[in-house]
Motif scaffolding. Structure first.
Motif, PDB file in Angstrom:
ATOM      1  N   HIS A 271       7.299  35.309   0.050  1.00  0.00           N
ATOM      2  CA  HIS A 271       7.961  36.605   0.095  1.00  0.00           C
ATOM      3  C   HIS A 271       8.942  36.861  -1.045  1.00  0.00           C
ATOM      4  CE1 HIS A 271       6.645  36.030   4.302  1.00  0.00           C
ATOM      5  NE2 HIS A 271       6.579  37.335   4.357  1.00  0.00           N
ATOM      6  N   CYS A 272       9.366  35.822  -1.745  1.00  0.00           N
ATOM      7  CA  CYS A 272      10.449  36.003  -2.711  1.00  0.00           C
ATOM      8  C   CYS A 272      10.112  35.543  -4.130  1.00  0.00           C
ATOM      9  CB  CYS A 272      11.706  35.246  -2.253  1.00  0.00           C
ATOM     10  SG  CYS A 272      12.180  35.580  -0.552  1.00  0.00           S
ATOM     11  N   MET A 273       9.175  34.616  -4.266  1.00  0.00           N
ATOM     12  CA  MET A 273       8.923  34.042  -5.579  1.00  0.00           C
ATOM     13  C   MET A 273       8.453  35.089  -6.586  1.00  0.00           C
ATOM     14  SD  MET A 273       9.194  31.489  -7.502  1.00  0.00           S
ATOM     15  CE  MET A 273       9.476  30.101  -6.421  1.00  0.00           C
ATOM     16  N   HIS A 274       7.652  36.060  -6.139  1.00  0.00           N
ATOM     17  CA  HIS A 274       7.167  37.082  -7.076  1.00  0.00           C
ATOM     18  C   HIS A 274       8.312  37.966  -7.564  1.00  0.00           C
ATOM     19  CE1 HIS A 274       7.181  39.159  -3.177  1.00  0.00           C
ATOM     20  NE2 HIS A 274       7.257  40.279  -3.854  1.00  0.00           N
ATOM     21  N   VAL A 275       9.349  38.137  -6.735  1.00  0.00           N
ATOM     22  CA  VAL A 275      10.512  38.922  -7.160  1.00  0.00           C
ATOM     23  C   VAL A 275      11.328  38.128  -8.185  1.00  0.00           C
ATOM     24  CG1 VAL A 275      12.598  40.118  -6.379  1.00  0.00           C
ATOM     25  CG2 VAL A 275      10.581  40.043  -4.902  1.00  0.00           C
ATOM     26  N   LEU A 276      11.459  36.842  -7.949  1.00  0.00           N
ATOM     27  CA  LEU A 276      12.245  35.996  -8.843  1.00  0.00           C
ATOM     28  C   LEU A 276      11.587  35.848 -10.211  1.00  0.00           C
ATOM     29  CD1 LEU A 276      14.703  34.081  -9.134  1.00  0.00           C
ATOM     30  CD2 LEU A 276      13.259  32.259  -8.246  1.00  0.00           C
TER      31      LEU A 276
ATOM     32  N   GLY B 273      28.721  38.159 -12.202  1.00  0.00           N
ATOM     33  CA  GLY B 273      28.079  38.319 -10.901  1.00  0.00           C
ATOM     34  C   GLY B 273      26.753  37.593 -10.819  1.00  0.00           C
ATOM     35  N   ALA B 274      25.981  37.609 -11.899  1.00  0.00           N
ATOM     36  CA  ALA B 274      24.667  36.961 -11.900  1.00  0.00           C
ATOM     37  C   ALA B 274      24.804  35.453 -11.715  1.00  0.00           C
ATOM     38  CB  ALA B 274      23.932  37.272 -13.210  1.00  0.00           C
ATOM     39  N   VAL B 275      25.777  34.856 -12.383  1.00  0.00           N
ATOM     40  CA  VAL B 275      25.972  33.410 -12.260  1.00  0.00           C
ATOM     41  C   VAL B 275      26.412  33.048 -10.845  1.00  0.00           C
ATOM     42  CG1 VAL B 275      27.363  31.470 -13.060  1.00  0.00           C
ATOM     43  CG2 VAL B 275      26.463  33.106 -14.708  1.00  0.00           C
ATOM     44  N   GLN B 276      27.278  33.886 -10.250  1.00  0.00           N
ATOM     45  CA  GLN B 276      27.719  33.623  -8.875  1.00  0.00           C
ATOM     46  C   GLN B 276      26.539  33.698  -7.908  1.00  0.00           C
ATOM     47  OE1 GLN B 276      30.587  36.435  -7.358  1.00  0.00           O
ATOM     48  NE2 GLN B 276      31.080  35.194  -5.576  1.00  0.00           N
ATOM     49  N   LEU B 277      25.716  34.735  -8.041  1.00  0.00           N
ATOM     50  CA  LEU B 277      24.554  34.880  -7.156  1.00  0.00           C
ATOM     51  C   LEU B 277      23.528  33.777  -7.402  1.00  0.00           C
ATOM     52  CD1 LEU B 277      24.105  38.760  -7.325  1.00  0.00           C
ATOM     53  CD2 LEU B 277      24.800  37.428  -5.331  1.00  0.00           C
ATOM     54  N   MET B 278      23.398  33.340  -8.654  1.00  0.00           N
ATOM     55  CA  MET B 278      22.471  32.258  -8.966  1.00  0.00           C
ATOM     56  C   MET B 278      22.881  30.979  -8.230  1.00  0.00           C
ATOM     57  SD  MET B 278      21.340  30.880 -12.735  1.00  0.00           S
ATOM     58  CE  MET B 278      23.021  30.503 -13.194  1.00  0.00           C
ATOM     59  N   GLY B 279      24.189  30.716  -8.178  1.00  0.00           N
ATOM     60  CA  GLY B 279      24.669  29.547  -7.449  1.00  0.00           C
ATOM     61  C   GLY B 279      24.405  29.650  -5.957  1.00  0.00           C
ATOM     62  N   LEU B 280      24.583  30.847  -5.387  1.00  0.00           N
ATOM     63  CA  LEU B 280      24.317  31.039  -3.958  1.00  0.00           C
ATOM     64  C   LEU B 280      22.833  30.879  -3.656  1.00  0.00           C
ATOM     65  CD1 LEU B 280      26.639  34.129  -3.325  1.00  0.00           C
ATOM     66  CD2 LEU B 280      27.079  31.748  -2.740  1.00  0.00           C
ATOM     67  N   LEU B 281      21.980  31.427  -4.526  1.00  0.00           N
ATOM     68  CA  LEU B 281      20.539  31.303  -4.329  1.00  0.00           C
ATOM     69  C   LEU B 281      20.102  29.844  -4.410  1.00  0.00           C
ATOM     70  CD1 LEU B 281      17.871  32.848  -3.949  1.00  0.00           C
ATOM     71  CD2 LEU B 281      17.680  32.979  -6.430  1.00  0.00           C
ATOM     72  N   ARG B 282      20.669  29.118  -5.332  1.00  0.00           N
ATOM     73  CA  ARG B 282      20.329  27.695  -5.463  1.00  0.00           C
ATOM     74  C   ARG B 282      20.735  26.928  -4.198  1.00  0.00           C
ATOM     75  NH1 ARG B 282      22.754  24.660 -10.532  1.00  0.00           N
ATOM     76  NH2 ARG B 282      24.672  25.208  -9.441  1.00  0.00           N
ATOM     77  N   THR B 283      21.881  27.287  -3.611  1.00  0.00           N
ATOM     78  CA  THR B 283      22.309  26.641  -2.360  1.00  0.00           C
ATOM     79  C   THR B 283      21.321  26.934  -1.239  1.00  0.00           C
ATOM     80  OG1 THR B 283      24.633  26.816  -3.029  1.00  0.00           O
ATOM     81  CG2 THR B 283      24.184  26.476  -0.689  1.00  0.00           C
TER      82      THR B 283
ATOM     83  N   MET C  43      21.021  39.798  -8.959  1.00  0.00           N
ATOM     84  CA  MET C  43      21.200  38.765  -9.983  1.00  0.00           C
ATOM     85  C   MET C  43      20.474  39.162 -11.268  1.00  0.00           C
ATOM     86  SD  MET C  43      19.971  34.780  -9.867  1.00  0.00           S
ATOM     87  CE  MET C  43      18.237  35.229 -10.014  1.00  0.00           C
ATOM     88  N   ILE C  44      19.250  39.668 -11.121  1.00  0.00           N
ATOM     89  CA  ILE C  44      18.443  40.035 -12.285  1.00  0.00           C
ATOM     90  C   ILE C  44      19.013  41.255 -12.996  1.00  0.00           C
ATOM     91  CG2 ILE C  44      16.172  40.912 -12.974  1.00  0.00           C
ATOM     92  CD1 ILE C  44      14.982  39.182 -10.745  1.00  0.00           C
ATOM     93  N   CYS C  45      19.515  42.219 -12.229  1.00  0.00           N
ATOM     94  CA  CYS C  45      19.934  43.506 -12.795  1.00  0.00           C
ATOM     95  C   CYS C  45      21.430  43.584 -13.071  1.00  0.00           C
ATOM     96  CB  CYS C  45      19.527  44.640 -11.854  1.00  0.00           C
ATOM     97  SG  CYS C  45      17.751  44.757 -11.572  1.00  0.00           S
TER      98      CYS C  45
END
Length: 764
Positions: free
Chosen positions: A469-474, A433-443, A423-425
């Motif tokens: 485990h994930c917040m630092h990546v986000l 693609g980023a918007v699609q992945l953002m929606g999946l992550l929010r779900t 999503m970031i890259c």
């Protein structure tokens, strides 16, 4: 019941013209006392519950399709279907239905579908006119055949008769032979007639005719006929596309010839429906309902056959996760799974559950983790689509896999972190693609769809896991957006993703229309980065551009005056060149209109009210109020009590007392009229001031007596000390004013009239 011949699925047609699966069970035909007749009963194979109880009505039209389907309507908008596992079971039940209705089991439809308007006419028809007489299948008869088929489409009963005639005489194959002859002879007129004929036969909406037309022997000639649309100057090349451009790729060889044939047939029929046939009009929308059902049941059958072949799926997963698999092969495998999952959407919920559970068991999520991290953009896109199917099906399943994965591995290379990094890259300027992945992550992180049971609380477990485990990546791009990192190529994109998120947040705040937030926005000049983003975006018409324009359009439409004034006064020069929308000119117009209204209001106010004397800001008012309180306290101190010298010797007290008593005796000996002035032996002087209003019994606003003492010089030569005593005399007790004031009355009045904060005080 273990007899697989009678194993069926029950379907009902919903309002969207899609078939809903009501369950799997075993069918039987028996006499039901409540229904007073022979009925079809289907009991669920899981618990024996009754899935279907339908009386075989003598007047109901039952249709047999594709050898394993029986379809009928029980009400105007209630269609039913039984899909049999085996042809033998379908034939057995069909014979029972025909027996009740007194029909020959060889027919495909037990009753003719009759319109109410034609019912009486049909009853008067002689028996000899049961079928329509078709012209001989010759080149010179093509126009007559086309006219006949076109003329019957408006009549349901004639459509049924024509379909029976076409089926019984093997007429379709003869027509396709004429098509080949016309094409060899380049007979354009005949080819145009054949287009109308084949199109009309499709609109007859008969499954039995579809089985002939879509067979391997005939389907390409049917497509060929549909290339010669008279409305087109040049014929289309659909056959060339289907045979040369569209390639059937077997990622793993399919050994089942029936499955392979079904896949070919479904693709070609879908192509005919979606590409070749024109969009049906309102009056033709039901003409192809059977064609839709034909495709639907084909897809269900394909998914079921593939799902049951675990050897095939296991081999696909093995190659997908094998490091030795080359990129082209892996791309084909991922595209196969994408199409496989798309087909699964035709399944009903319980069947779709079984489908995705099978994929999860075989290891679809670990495989996705590998392919989503690949450099191939097409592979990543297909993998994202597959992942979206899984998240939509069961977010809990994905969350459970991710948490188990974290327990088995010490590093942060987790599926959900791979999703965040993709999503970031995202290098797509449109951020699709980023918007699609953002929606999946929010779900996945939405607490509303997390389960809570007695043994486990998914919400607390997963959110704790995510923060650890994930917040630092986000949040990494927010914290290090000025440093060089491995995402340098996608740097502009990932910053744009966060810019877009910030923009959505600001839009939500402005949507509240709360002046508290509006003042904060203007004070912090928070529109500046938004306008810079709009200007940096240039002329690109993308998501960011639309979002910014919508933000300002909302401010204009809702007429948020404070924000409108801020934008126009500070940024209009930078925005006035944008003319492809009228938003900013509209804001300027709103601003000027409001300014004119304010000027008109100001001009309507009398000049005296607009002077500085009456228009004072809040700060000046606060300062004046504070000064008033200070002065009031000072005046109270001066008017009520004079400072008393604490260092005065206590020996002076008897002298003062004697002087006071002498003064009191002198007052008592006076006449009842007030003396203007009297000086006591001790040097005290009382002054009583009576105004005319006081004499008339009204209150005097300034009836204060000021007492001053002129102290005598100290006999011992010490520095003179002063003691001032002031007594407030009020002559307004009740509505009467006495002519003589007594010292005792003064003390009582003083106690009653003086408020606590204005009592006499001693001060040094």
């Amino acid at each position: 019941m273990s007899d697989t011949r009678r194993r069926v699925k029950v379907y009902t047609l919903n309002e969207d013209r899609q078939w809903d699966d009501r369950g799997t069970g075993h069918v039987s035909s028996t006499y039901v006392e409540e229904l007073k007749g022979m009925s079809l009963l289907v009991r669920a194979e899981s618990d024996g519950s009754l899935l279907l109880e339908s009386k075989i009505n003598p007047n109901t039209a039952y249709q047999k399709q594709q050898d394993t389907l029986i379809v009928w309507s029980e009400a105007e908008n209630y269609d039913l279907a039984l899909s049999f596992q085996e042809k033998a079971g379908c034939d057995e039940i069909w014979e029972k239905i025909c027996q009740v209705q007194g029909k020959d089991p060889s027919v495909e439809v037990t009753q003719d579908l009759i319109d109410e308007s034609e019912e009486e006419r049909f009853e008067e028809m002689p028996e000899t006119s049961h079928l329509i007489d078709l012209p001989t299948c010759e080149l010179n008869k093509l126009e007559e055949i086309a006219d006949l088929i076109t003329s019957v489409l408006s009549s349901p009963i004639r459509r049924e008769k024509l379909a029976l005639a076409l089926e019984n005489e093997g007429y379709i194959k003869k027509l396709l032979q004429l098509f080949r002859a016309c094409e060899n002879l380049e007979n354009t007129e005949g080819l145009h007639h054949l287009y109308e004929i084949i199109r009309g036969i499709l609109f007859l909406n008969k499954a039995t005719l579809f089985e002939v037309m879509f067979s391997d022997e005939c389907i390409m000639d049917v497509v060929g006929c549909l290339e010669y649309d008279p409305a087109l100057a040049q014929p289309k090349r659909h056959r060339e596309f289907l045979t040369k451009t569209a390639k059937f790729k077997e990622v793993i060889p399919i050994t089942d010839s029936e499955l392979r044939q079904k896949i070919h047939q479904t693709y070609r029929v879908q192509y005919i429906q979606d590409i070749i046939l024109p969009t049906p009009s309102v009056f033709e929308e039901n003409f192809l309902s059977t064609l839709t059902s034909f495709i639907f049941f084909n897809k269900v059958e394909i998914v079921s056959m593939l799902q049951e072949d675990e050897k095939f799926l296991s081999e696909v997963f093995a190659q997908l996760t094998d490091e030795a698999t080359d990129d082209d092969k892996r791309r084909e495998l991922v595209n196969f799974f994408k199409e496989f999952c798309a087909f699964s959407q035709t399944l009903q919920p319980q069947n779709r559950d079984a489908f995705f559970k099978t994929l999860a068991k075989l290891g679809i999520l670990p495989a996705l983790e590998i392919v989503m991290g690949m450099d191939d953009l097409q592979v990543r896109s297909a993998a994202t689509d597959i992942f979206s199917y899984l998240v939509e099906f069961s977010p809990s399943m994905v969350r459970e896999f991710v948490m188990q994965e974290a327990q088995q591995s010490d590093d942060d290379i987790l599926l959900i972190n791979v999703v965040i990094e993709q999503m970031i890259c995202d290098t797509d300027p449109e951020l699709g693609g980023a918007v699609q992945l953002m929606g999946l992550l929010r779900t996945l992180i939405d607490p509303e769809n997390m389960l809570a049971t007695t043994n486990k609380t998914e919400k607390s477990e997963f959110l704790n896991f995510f923060y650890n485990h994930c917040m630092h990546v986000l949040t990494a791009p927010l914290l290090t957006n000025t440093s060089e990192d491995k995402c340098e190529k996608g740097r502009v994109s990932y910053l744009s993703v966060y810019d877009f998120c910030a923009l959505r947040f600001m839009r939500r705040i402005i949507g509240l229309k709360d002046e508290f937030y509006n003042r904060y926005i203007t004070k912090g000049n928070l529109f500046e980065p938004v306008i810079n983003a709009l200007l940096d975006n240039g002329t690109r018409y993308n998501l960011l551009n639309s979002a910014v324009i919508e933000l300002f359009e909302f401010i204009r439409v809702e007429d948020i005056k404070s924000l409108t004034a801020h934008i126009v006064e500070n940024f209009y020069k930078a925005l006035e060149s944008i003319e492809y929308v009228q938003t900013f000119k509209g804001l300027k117009t709103k601003y000027e209109q409001e300014k004119d209204r304010q000027n008109q209001k100001l001009n309507s106010v009398p000049s005296i009210l607009r002077s500085n004397r009456f228009r004072r800001d809040a700060k000046a008012l606060e300062e004046d109020e504070e000064m008033w309180f200070n002065e009031d306290e000072e005046e109270e101190g001066k008017a009520v009590v004079a400072p008393v010298e604490k260092s005065k010797p206590e020996d002076d007290f008897p002298d003062s007392y004697e002087k006071f008593m002498e003064t009191k005796k002198a007052k008592e000996s006076e006449d009842k009229e007030n003396l203007p002035k009297r000086t006591s032996p001790g040097g005290f002087k009382f002054t009583f001031s009576h105004s005319a209003s006081a004499a008339n019994g009204t209150n005097s606003a300034n009836s204060k007596s000021v007492v001053a003492q002129t102290p005598p010089a100290s006999s011992n030569g010490s520095s003179s000390k002063t003691t001032n005593l002031a007594t407030s005399v009020t002559a307004t007790k009740g509505s009467l004013v006495g002519l003589v004031d007594y010292p005792d009355d003064e003390e009582e009045d003083e106690e009653e009239e003086t408020s606590p904060r204005k009592r006499p005080r001693l001060g040094s």
